[in-house]
Motif scaffolding. Sequence first.
Motif, PDB file in Angstrom:
ATOM      1  N   ALA A   1      25.809  39.738  20.587  1.00 42.84           N
ATOM      2  CA  ALA A   1      24.492  39.216  20.954  1.00 42.84           C
ATOM      3  C   ALA A   1      24.640  37.909  21.720  1.00 42.84           C
ATOM      4  N   ILE A   2      25.592  37.081  21.306  1.00 44.79           N
ATOM      5  CA  ILE A   2      25.857  35.824  22.014  1.00 44.79           C
ATOM      6  C   ILE A   2      26.317  36.120  23.430  1.00 44.79           C
ATOM      7  N   ARG A   3      27.254  37.040  23.569  1.00 39.38           N
ATOM      8  CA  ARG A   3      27.762  37.401  24.898  1.00 39.38           C
ATOM      9  C   ARG A   3      26.638  37.940  25.786  1.00 39.38           C
TER      10      ARG A   3
ATOM     11  N   GLY B   1      22.015  34.549  31.144  1.00 37.65           N
ATOM     12  CA  GLY B   1      21.807  33.206  31.667  1.00 37.65           C
ATOM     13  C   GLY B   1      21.390  32.161  30.651  1.00 37.65           C
ATOM     14  N   MET B   2      21.325  32.530  29.390  1.00 37.25           N
ATOM     15  CA  MET B   2      20.966  31.537  28.379  1.00 37.25           C
ATOM     16  C   MET B   2      22.112  30.566  28.186  1.00 37.25           C
TER      17      MET B   2
ATOM     18  N   ILE C   1      21.063  29.473  22.757  1.00 40.92           N
ATOM     19  CA  ILE C   1      21.499  30.613  21.952  1.00 40.92           C
ATOM     20  C   ILE C   1      21.671  30.170  20.508  1.00 40.92           C
ATOM     21  N   ALA C   2      22.343  29.040  20.322  1.00 39.65           N
ATOM     22  CA  ALA C   2      22.588  28.516  18.980  1.00 39.65           C
ATOM     23  C   ALA C   2      21.271  28.268  18.246  1.00 39.65           C
ATOM     24  N   ALA C   3      20.324  27.645  18.932  1.00 37.72           N
ATOM     25  CA  ALA C   3      19.035  27.341  18.299  1.00 37.72           C
ATOM     26  C   ALA C   3      18.320  28.618  17.871  1.00 37.72           C
TER      27      ALA C   3
ATOM     28  N   SER D   1      28.513  24.367  18.615  1.00 39.29           N
ATOM     29  CA  SER D   1      29.972  24.484  18.606  1.00 39.29           C
ATOM     30  C   SER D   1      30.412  25.883  18.182  1.00 39.29           C
ATOM     31  N   ARG D   2      29.671  26.512  17.273  1.00 38.77           N
ATOM     32  CA  ARG D   2      30.023  27.882  16.866  1.00 38.77           C
ATOM     33  C   ARG D   2      29.819  28.849  18.023  1.00 38.77           C
ATOM     34  N   VAL D   3      28.740  28.686  18.775  1.00 39.44           N
ATOM     35  CA  VAL D   3      28.490  29.565  19.926  1.00 39.44           C
ATOM     36  C   VAL D   3      29.586  29.372  20.968  1.00 39.44           C
TER      37      VAL D   3
END
Length: 139
Positions: free
Chosen positions: A100-102, A108-109, A114-116, A123-125
């Motif tokens: 989902a992150i990828r 373009g996010m 993404i983290a929020a 840092s995790r993202v």
Amino acid sequence: MSTNDQPDDAEQRLADAVLAAVEQYQRDRRAEQAATDTDHDDPLTRDYLRWMANRHPRYSRKGGAEFGRFLDQLAADLTLDDVRVIRLAAEAAAAATPRAIRAARARGMEPPQIAAELGLTPSRVYQVLRDQAAENDQP
């Protein structure tokens, strides 16, 4: 507010009382909806899951009796099958999170956004994105 911008005991009690009243209203509203909706026998609606997810961090941080009451309410609301479904869905969502992150990054996010939205630290993202880039660079 006190001088360090932290709520004092009276303000915290008022905030807790307001939140408790809102939560009671929401429980009553769900009960009314369930009573009038013959197809509604499943507490695993998106609204309920969002309610659970939003309250869990607050109550778990406080711990003690409030957290116990929250968990008791969940236990009363959920069947064993509901708990199984939520546990397995949580595992699936956790496994899908890097993808989902990828996908969000490909749209373009930015990593902080993404983290929020995921409730992760930036840092995790960034770490997930670095790990994925390393995997793609391997022969």
